[in-house]
Design a protein around this motif. Structure first.
Motif, PDB file in Angstrom:
ATOM      1  N   ASN A 166       0.957  -1.260   0.124  1.00  0.00           N
ATOM      2  CA  ASN A 166      -0.035   0.052   0.127  1.00  0.00           C
ATOM      3  C   ASN A 166       0.875   1.297  -0.144  1.00  0.00           C
ATOM      4  N   PHE A 167       2.065   1.308   0.747  1.00  0.00           N
ATOM      5  CA  PHE A 167       2.836   2.441   0.845  1.00  0.00           C
ATOM      6  C   PHE A 167       3.469   2.560  -0.615  1.00  0.00           C
ATOM      7  N   ILE A 168       3.911   1.638  -1.319  1.00  0.00           N
ATOM      8  CA  ILE A 168       4.423   1.667  -2.518  1.00  0.00           C
ATOM      9  C   ILE A 168       3.175   2.210  -3.602  1.00  0.00           C
ATOM     10  N   ALA A 169       2.220   1.448  -3.470  1.00  0.00           N
ATOM     11  CA  ALA A 169       1.128   2.130  -4.321  1.00  0.00           C
ATOM     12  C   ALA A 169       0.782   3.651  -3.965  1.00  0.00           C
ATOM     13  N   GLY A 170       0.789   4.077  -2.880  1.00  0.00           N
ATOM     14  CA  GLY A 170       0.627   5.110  -2.695  1.00  0.00           C
ATOM     15  C   GLY A 170       1.565   6.256  -3.091  1.00  0.00           C
ATOM     16  N   PHE A 171       2.758   5.915  -3.311  1.00  0.00           N
ATOM     17  CA  PHE A 171       3.847   6.578  -3.941  1.00  0.00           C
ATOM     18  C   PHE A 171       3.508   6.761  -5.240  1.00  0.00           C
ATOM     19  N   ILE A 172       3.134   5.529  -5.863  1.00  0.00           N
ATOM     20  CA  ILE A 172       3.065   5.745  -7.232  1.00  0.00           C
ATOM     21  C   ILE A 172       1.941   6.475  -7.714  1.00  0.00           C
ATOM     22  N   ILE A 173       0.741   6.414  -6.959  1.00  0.00           N
ATOM     23  CA  ILE A 173      -0.319   7.539  -6.998  1.00  0.00           C
ATOM     24  C   ILE A 173      -0.009   8.838  -6.888  1.00  0.00           C
ATOM     25  N   PHE A 174       0.738   9.372  -6.013  1.00  0.00           N
ATOM     26  CA  PHE A 174       1.315  10.516  -5.793  1.00  0.00           C
ATOM     27  C   PHE A 174       2.211  11.101  -7.045  1.00  0.00           C
ATOM     28  N   MET A 175       3.096  10.167  -7.536  1.00  0.00           N
ATOM     29  CA  MET A 175       4.209  10.561  -8.549  1.00  0.00           C
ATOM     30  C   MET A 175       3.366  10.786 -10.029  1.00  0.00           C
ATOM     31  N   LYS A 176       2.315   9.716 -10.250  1.00  0.00           N
ATOM     32  CA  LYS A 176       1.800   9.810 -11.427  1.00  0.00           C
ATOM     33  C   LYS A 176       0.368  10.787 -11.419  1.00  0.00           C
ATOM     34  N   GLU A 198     -11.511  15.306  -6.839  1.00  0.00           N
ATOM     35  CA  GLU A 198     -11.936  14.626  -8.068  1.00  0.00           C
ATOM     36  C   GLU A 198     -12.984  13.761  -7.626  1.00  0.00           C
ATOM     37  N   VAL A 199     -14.032  13.663  -8.686  1.00  0.00           N
ATOM     38  CA  VAL A 199     -15.096  12.671  -8.484  1.00  0.00           C
ATOM     39  C   VAL A 199     -14.806  11.422  -9.449  1.00  0.00           C
ATOM     40  N   VAL A 200     -14.747  10.390  -8.649  1.00  0.00           N
ATOM     41  CA  VAL A 200     -14.201   9.220  -9.306  1.00  0.00           C
ATOM     42  C   VAL A 200     -14.886   7.917  -9.190  1.00  0.00           C
ATOM     43  N   GLU A 201     -14.928   6.924 -10.016  1.00  0.00           N
ATOM     44  CA  GLU A 201     -15.398   5.652  -9.775  1.00  0.00           C
ATOM     45  C   GLU A 201     -14.546   4.873  -9.933  1.00  0.00           C
ATOM     46  N   ILE A 202     -14.140   3.860  -8.691  1.00  0.00           N
ATOM     47  CA  ILE A 202     -13.407   3.041  -8.518  1.00  0.00           C
ATOM     48  C   ILE A 202     -13.944   1.442  -8.446  1.00  0.00           C
ATOM     49  N   ASP A 203     -13.906   0.529  -9.101  1.00  0.00           N
ATOM     50  CA  ASP A 203     -14.583  -0.634  -9.113  1.00  0.00           C
ATOM     51  C   ASP A 203     -16.172  -0.391  -9.018  1.00  0.00           C
ATOM     52  N   THR A 204     -16.869  -0.501  -7.923  1.00  0.00           N
ATOM     53  CA  THR A 204     -18.262  -0.039  -7.614  1.00  0.00           C
ATOM     54  C   THR A 204     -18.436   0.971  -7.096  1.00  0.00           C
ATOM     55  N   ILE A 205     -17.247   1.550  -6.555  1.00  0.00           N
ATOM     56  CA  ILE A 205     -17.338   2.683  -5.563  1.00  0.00           C
ATOM     57  C   ILE A 205     -17.361   4.277  -6.511  1.00  0.00           C
ATOM     58  N   GLU A 206     -18.291   5.092  -6.021  1.00  0.00           N
ATOM     59  CA  GLU A 206     -18.262   6.261  -6.817  1.00  0.00           C
ATOM     60  C   GLU A 206     -18.323   7.269  -5.703  1.00  0.00           C
ATOM     61  N   VAL A 260     -18.102   7.583   3.973  1.00  0.00           N
ATOM     62  CA  VAL A 260     -16.774   7.674   3.619  1.00  0.00           C
ATOM     63  C   VAL A 260     -16.229   6.444   3.585  1.00  0.00           C
ATOM     64  N   ILE A 261     -15.627   6.018   2.443  1.00  0.00           N
ATOM     65  CA  ILE A 261     -15.051   4.708   2.070  1.00  0.00           C
ATOM     66  C   ILE A 261     -13.549   4.851   2.236  1.00  0.00           C
ATOM     67  N   ILE A 262     -12.821   3.851   2.892  1.00  0.00           N
ATOM     68  CA  ILE A 262     -11.423   3.936   3.023  1.00  0.00           C
ATOM     69  C   ILE A 262     -11.172   2.634   2.028  1.00  0.00           C
ATOM     70  N   ILE A 263     -10.300   3.100   0.929  1.00  0.00           N
ATOM     71  CA  ILE A 263      -9.781   2.213   0.010  1.00  0.00           C
ATOM     72  C   ILE A 263      -8.289   2.276  -0.033  1.00  0.00           C
ATOM     73  N   PRO A 264      -7.685   0.776   0.186  1.00  0.00           N
ATOM     74  CA  PRO A 264      -6.387   0.701   0.158  1.00  0.00           C
ATOM     75  C   PRO A 264      -5.694   1.140  -1.087  1.00  0.00           C
ATOM     76  N   ASN A 265      -4.561   1.663  -1.078  1.00  0.00           N
ATOM     77  CA  ASN A 265      -3.956   2.335  -2.523  1.00  0.00           C
ATOM     78  C   ASN A 265      -3.751   0.931  -3.461  1.00  0.00           C
ATOM     79  N   VAL A 266      -3.586  -0.171  -3.025  1.00  0.00           N
ATOM     80  CA  VAL A 266      -3.195  -1.216  -3.889  1.00  0.00           C
ATOM     81  C   VAL A 266      -4.597  -1.648  -4.754  1.00  0.00           C
ATOM     82  N   LEU A 267      -5.473  -1.331  -4.095  1.00  0.00           N
ATOM     83  CA  LEU A 267      -6.850  -1.640  -4.961  1.00  0.00           C
ATOM     84  C   LEU A 267      -7.280  -0.570  -5.986  1.00  0.00           C
ATOM     85  N   ILE A 268      -6.671   0.619  -5.694  1.00  0.00           N
ATOM     86  CA  ILE A 268      -6.961   1.699  -6.679  1.00  0.00           C
ATOM     87  C   ILE A 268      -5.893   1.307  -7.919  1.00  0.00           C
ATOM     88  N   LEU A 269      -4.762   0.985  -7.740  1.00  0.00           N
ATOM     89  CA  LEU A 269      -3.691   0.906  -8.653  1.00  0.00           C
ATOM     90  C   LEU A 269      -4.268  -0.584  -9.574  1.00  0.00           C
TER      91      LEU A 269
END
Length: 195
Positions: free
Chosen positions: A132-142, A149-157, A177-186
């Motif tokens: 999750n830490f590595i995924a968070g780093f990738i999310i920040f860098m990219k 932002e309004v997003v839809e990730i899997d079935t969560i909007e 409020v839904i907490i999603i691990p950063n790995v699932l976002i990637l």
């Protein structure tokens, strides 16, 4: 010198008394083996006795009831008696193996096992944190998603309200409020919605 010749005659290939020759030729080794076994057995006996006595002593003080009244539920009597028993077992085992000359080998083996268990425990405790830490780093860098932002990730909007190195918080249209691990976002497709 006399014992040496007697032992040599017993060590003859055809002699039925080879075991007796070992005892005559190596009396110290045999004594140490018997002493080591007796000490280990005595350690087990003493460990069991102290375990029972320690548990009864703690029960007489009603420690668990007092802790329970304070809201702490911990089996301290069982924990203490087991800790005492296995501690005495280990001391008896080390002393017994000392008579056999194996105490250093045993201590190294025990330290190696404890170190291995400690490393395994640390790795298992961080098994979700590191990806999750590595995924968070990738999310920040990219800049895959940004706060607001309004997003839809899997079935969560919903609207992204917080991003950190381990997780992302999204507020849905219902106000949850839904907490999603950063790995699932990637791992999932991100659909960015218009505001």
């Amino acid at each position: 010198f006399k014992h040496y010749h007697i032992a040599q005659s017993f060590l003859n290939k055809n002699s039925p008394y080879k075991g007796m020759a070992f005892a005559l030729y190596y009396p110290d080794v045999l004594t140490n083996i018997v002493a080591g076994i007796l000490i280990i057995g005595f350690g087990i006996l003493v460990g069991n006795i102290f375990s029972v006595v320690g548990k009864k002593t703690l029960q007489s003080f009603e420690i668990e009831r007092i802790l329970s009244d304070l809201g702490v539920r911990f089996p301290i009597e069982e924990f203490f008696s087991s800790f005492l028993k296995y501690g005495i077992y280990i001391v008896g085992l080390i002393l017994g193996l000392g008579f056999l000359g194996l105490d250093k080998i045993f201590l190294y083996a025990v330290l190696f096992i404890i170190l291995g268990l400690l490393i395994a425990f640390i790795l298992l405790s961080f098994k979700d944190l590191i990806p999750n830490f590595i995924a968070g780093f990738i999310i920040f860098m990219k800049g895959k998603i940004r706060v607001g932002e309004v997003v839809e990730i899997d079935t969560i909007e919903g609207k992204v309200i917080h991003i950190d190195m381990v997780e992302t918080k999204i507020r849905t249209t219902d106000g949850d409020v839904i907490i999603i691990p950063n790995v699932l976002i990637l791992q999932n497709t991100i659909i960015k919605k218009r505001k």
